[in-house]
Design a protein around this motif. Structure first.
Motif, PDB file in Angstrom:
ATOM      1  N   GLY A 308       0.809  -1.215   0.000  1.00 58.64           N
ATOM      2  CA  GLY A 308       0.000   0.000   0.000  1.00 58.64           C
ATOM      3  C   GLY A 308       0.841   1.263   0.000  1.00 58.64           C
ATOM      4  N   SER A 309       1.970   1.216   0.708  1.00 60.12           N
ATOM      5  CA  SER A 309       2.805   2.416   0.827  1.00 60.12           C
ATOM      6  C   SER A 309       3.546   2.762  -0.459  1.00 60.12           C
ATOM      7  N   VAL A 310       3.657   1.811  -1.389  1.00 58.59           N
ATOM      8  CA  VAL A 310       4.366   2.104  -2.637  1.00 58.59           C
ATOM      9  C   VAL A 310       3.410   2.379  -3.799  1.00 58.59           C
ATOM     10  N   LEU A 311       2.102   2.310  -3.550  1.00 61.76           N
ATOM     11  CA  LEU A 311       1.159   2.559  -4.637  1.00 61.76           C
ATOM     12  C   LEU A 311       1.425   3.919  -5.264  1.00 61.76           C
ATOM     13  N   SER A 312       1.212   3.992  -6.541  1.00 60.33           N
ATOM     14  CA  SER A 312       1.630   5.150  -7.311  1.00 60.33           C
ATOM     15  C   SER A 312       0.909   6.427  -6.905  1.00 60.33           C
ATOM     16  N   CYS A 313       1.660   7.509  -6.871  1.00 59.56           N
ATOM     17  CA  CYS A 313       1.100   8.853  -6.715  1.00 59.56           C
ATOM     18  C   CYS A 313       1.294   9.652  -7.999  1.00 59.56           C
ATOM     19  N   SER A 314       1.643   8.969  -9.085  1.00 63.08           N
ATOM     20  CA  SER A 314       1.853   9.623 -10.380  1.00 63.08           C
ATOM     21  C   SER A 314       0.878   9.062 -11.407  1.00 63.08           C
ATOM     22  N   PHE A 315       0.364   9.954 -12.249  1.00 68.04           N
ATOM     23  CA  PHE A 315      -0.624   9.574 -13.248  1.00 68.04           C
ATOM     24  C   PHE A 315      -0.257  10.188 -14.596  1.00 68.04           C
ATOM     25  N   VAL A 316      -0.344   9.374 -15.636  1.00 66.34           N
ATOM     26  CA  VAL A 316      -0.147   9.868 -17.001  1.00 66.34           C
ATOM     27  C   VAL A 316      -1.508  10.277 -17.552  1.00 66.34           C
ATOM     28  N   ILE A 336      -7.430  20.142  -4.746  1.00 69.71           N
ATOM     29  CA  ILE A 336      -6.042  20.023  -4.272  1.00 69.71           C
ATOM     30  C   ILE A 336      -5.199  20.999  -5.078  1.00 69.71           C
ATOM     31  N   LEU A 337      -4.498  21.879  -4.414  1.00 67.22           N
ATOM     32  CA  LEU A 337      -3.767  22.936  -5.094  1.00 67.22           C
ATOM     33  C   LEU A 337      -2.430  22.440  -5.634  1.00 67.22           C
ATOM     34  N   ARG A 338      -2.008  23.058  -6.709  1.00 64.46           N
ATOM     35  CA  ARG A 338      -0.696  22.743  -7.274  1.00 64.46           C
ATOM     36  C   ARG A 338       0.392  23.267  -6.343  1.00 64.46           C
ATOM     37  N   ASP A 339       1.438  22.472  -6.141  1.00 70.26           N
ATOM     38  CA  ASP A 339       2.513  22.822  -5.227  1.00 70.26           C
ATOM     39  C   ASP A 339       3.851  22.602  -5.919  1.00 70.26           C
ATOM     40  N   LEU A 340       4.474  23.679  -6.367  1.00 73.49           N
ATOM     41  CA  LEU A 340       5.748  23.578  -7.064  1.00 73.49           C
ATOM     42  C   LEU A 340       6.882  23.155  -6.134  1.00 73.49           C
ATOM     43  N   GLY A 341       6.665  23.279  -4.816  1.00 68.76           N
ATOM     44  CA  GLY A 341       7.686  22.877  -3.849  1.00 68.76           C
ATOM     45  C   GLY A 341       7.632  21.404  -3.502  1.00 68.76           C
ATOM     46  N   ASP A 343       5.661  19.650  -1.526  1.00 63.92           N
ATOM     47  CA  ASP A 343       5.466  19.322  -0.117  1.00 63.92           C
ATOM     48  C   ASP A 343       4.050  18.842   0.172  1.00 63.92           C
ATOM     49  N   ASP A 344       3.066  19.483  -0.423  1.00 62.84           N
ATOM     50  CA  ASP A 344       1.672  19.170  -0.108  1.00 62.84           C
ATOM     51  C   ASP A 344       0.794  19.610  -1.280  1.00 62.84           C
ATOM     52  N   GLY A 345       0.530  18.714  -2.185  1.00 63.27           N
ATOM     53  CA  GLY A 345      -0.281  19.056  -3.359  1.00 63.27           C
ATOM     54  C   GLY A 345       0.126  18.215  -4.549  1.00 63.27           C
ATOM     55  N   TRP A 346       0.071  18.831  -5.733  1.00 63.84           N
ATOM     56  CA  TRP A 346       0.437  18.105  -6.950  1.00 63.84           C
ATOM     57  C   TRP A 346       1.223  19.018  -7.868  1.00 63.84           C
ATOM     58  N   ASP A 347       1.888  18.407  -8.829  1.00 61.86           N
ATOM     59  CA  ASP A 347       2.592  19.183  -9.841  1.00 61.86           C
ATOM     60  C   ASP A 347       2.504  18.439 -11.167  1.00 61.86           C
ATOM     61  N   TYR A 348       2.667  19.195 -12.242  1.00 66.25           N
ATOM     62  CA  TYR A 348       2.547  18.638 -13.589  1.00 66.25           C
ATOM     63  C   TYR A 348       3.892  18.715 -14.291  1.00 66.25           C
ATOM     64  N   THR A 356       1.862  14.344 -10.529  1.00 69.52           N
ATOM     65  CA  THR A 356       2.355  13.606  -9.371  1.00 69.52           C
ATOM     66  C   THR A 356       1.908  14.323  -8.105  1.00 69.52           C
ATOM     67  N   PHE A 357       1.448  13.535  -7.127  1.00 66.81           N
ATOM     68  CA  PHE A 357       0.991  14.079  -5.853  1.00 66.81           C
ATOM     69  C   PHE A 357       2.087  13.928  -4.808  1.00 66.81           C
ATOM     70  N   TYR A 358       2.114  14.888  -3.870  1.00 70.30           N
ATOM     71  CA  TYR A 358       3.144  14.910  -2.836  1.00 70.30           C
ATOM     72  C   TYR A 358       2.508  15.138  -1.471  1.00 70.30           C
ATOM     73  N   GLY A 359       3.184  14.649  -0.434  1.00 75.71           N
ATOM     74  CA  GLY A 359       2.730  14.893   0.932  1.00 75.71           C
ATOM     75  C   GLY A 359       1.405  14.228   1.253  1.00 75.71           C
ATOM     76  N   PRO A 360       0.545  14.905   2.030  1.00 74.95           N
ATOM     77  CA  PRO A 360      -0.728  14.318   2.466  1.00 74.95           C
ATOM     78  C   PRO A 360      -1.608  13.769   1.335  1.00 74.95           C
TER      79      PRO A 360
END
Length: 383
Positions: A308-316, A336-341, A343-348, A356-360
């Motif tokens: 479960g902990s390795v399930l993907s947080c990235s989507f094509v 969910i807001l875009r987060d260029l850092g 830490d908490d959000g997603w980026d494209y 890809t999603f990051y953090g929470p």
């Protein structure tokens, strides 16, 4: 299904003004946009208001003019067939082929499965019984079969056995590497189950470091497009070189390979396994930094937690957003807001067309708590 399977949607907004103009706008700019994009220039009947025009027409410059799909409106009579007026803009009616009320098409996004190579210790001590449940070797084989079956659609699995270079362990050295029985890849559950059923335990020691060293040049864990992991299961102390430096080297290479460590039974070297988990980038909180299993259920639980902990947080994305700044993401209808850092959000990433999603948000995905994930282009509201 394990991991909380869900459908990811991308909603592309096609109508002018959808998500780009203030709600209810119907100003001169919108009318000029309509006229410049192909509206009829021939004057129709004279008019003073939209209500004096036929269905599908607007009153522009004192004359009734045919409207266009997605054009401005006061009410639905100003819109073309199969469109309705919402907040001053014509949008497709719900249930029509054109979209979801914001004038677009619905697409899917595909999660990127991680690579996980299961490295199973089959030294002679694995023949020891665990209560009345069976031998450690029997329980390990059953637990591996369950996890590769349960997560077959979400993780690319492979299998490596050590020590020994053949199923019956007739070939191999006490401080020699093991063998990759099934290469990492999609749909490997049946092959892994078959390889385990054909294999037996060995009396050649526990050469963990020598086995992991082989993976430095293993192409199955050299994929730059997806995360790469080793899931190591052992029931004793390494009998040859120190495996900790090798685990650290795997993490430092490009792409990095993280190592999860599972100790099975009470004969493990706690200090060694702790150091391996820490060096492998997967240390748990607390004094025990690796996963410890003492029976069949705890072993199954450890495998499920790791998977479960390795399930993907990235989507094509199946389509390329015309403008990534107009891409909106919603989890369970919450934006969910875009987060260029990161830490908490997603980026494209434009090069790979991946979100890809990051953090929470990533942790929420891996915990199986997401029932609905949507990527919406141009319309800042969930569909």
């Amino acid at each position: 299904m394990p991991g909380g399977l869900f459908t990811a949607l991308i909603v592309l907004c096609a109508s002018p003004g959808c998500g780009t103009s203030p709600a209810g706008s119907n100003d001169e700019d919108a009318i000029n946009t309509l006229a410049s994009s192909g509206g009829e220039s021939t004057e129709g009947p004279s008019c003073a208001s939209n209500s004096e025009c036929a269905p599908g027409e607007l009153c522009q410059g004192g004359a009734c003019t045919p409207n266009l799909p997605g054009g401005p409106c006061e009410d639905s009579s100003n819109c073309v067939d199969d469109e309705t007026c919402e907040n001053g803009t014509c949008v497709p009616e719900q249930g029509t082929d054109d979209g979801m009320g914001c004038g677009g098409e619905v697409y899917t996004a595909t999660a990127i499965p991680p690579n996980v190579l299961i490295v199973q210790d089959r030294s002679g001590s694995m023949d020891q019984k665990v209560g009345d449940e069976g031998t450690k070797w029997m329980l390990a084989k059953a637990a591996i079969e369950q996890v590769v079956t349960d997560y077959a659609d979400e993780v690319f699995f492979g299998l490596m056995l050590y020590p020994g270079l053949d199923p019956d362990c007739d070939d191999g050295k006490s401080c020699g590497p093991g063998v990759i029985a099934v290469d990492v890849g999609p749909a490997t559950a049946t092959a892994i189950t078959s390889a385990l059923n054909d294999a037996d335990t060995c009396s050649l020691g526990t050469p963990t470091a020598e086995t992991l060293e082989v993976l430095q040049d293993y192409s199955g864990l050299a994929d730059l497009g997806r995360p790469n992991y080793v899931l190591l299961i052992t029931d004793g102390q390494s009998s040859c070189d120190d495996p900790v430096p090798m685990v650290a080297e795997l993490l430092e290479q490009d792409p990095p390979i993280k190592t999860f460590v599972v100790g099975f039974g009470d004969g493990v070297d706690v200090a060694e396994l702790n150091e391996m988990a820490e060096a492998g980038g997967t240390a748990l909180m607390g004094d025990q930094m690796y996963y410890q299993a003492g029976n069949a259920q705890s072993l199954v639980d450890a495998f499920a937690d790791i998977a479960g902990s390795v399930l993907s947080c990235s989507f094509v994305l199946d389509v390329v957003p015309p403008d990534p700044d107009k891409l909106f993401v919603f989890i369970n209808d919450v934006e969910i807001l875009r987060d260029l850092g990161h830490d908490d959000g997603w980026d494209y990433e434009a090069e790979s067309n991946q979100v890809t999603f990051y953090g929470p948000p990533c942790e929420l995905m891996q915990s199986g708590q997401i029932m609905d994930l949507q990527f919406v282009f141009g319309c800042p509201e969930p569909r």
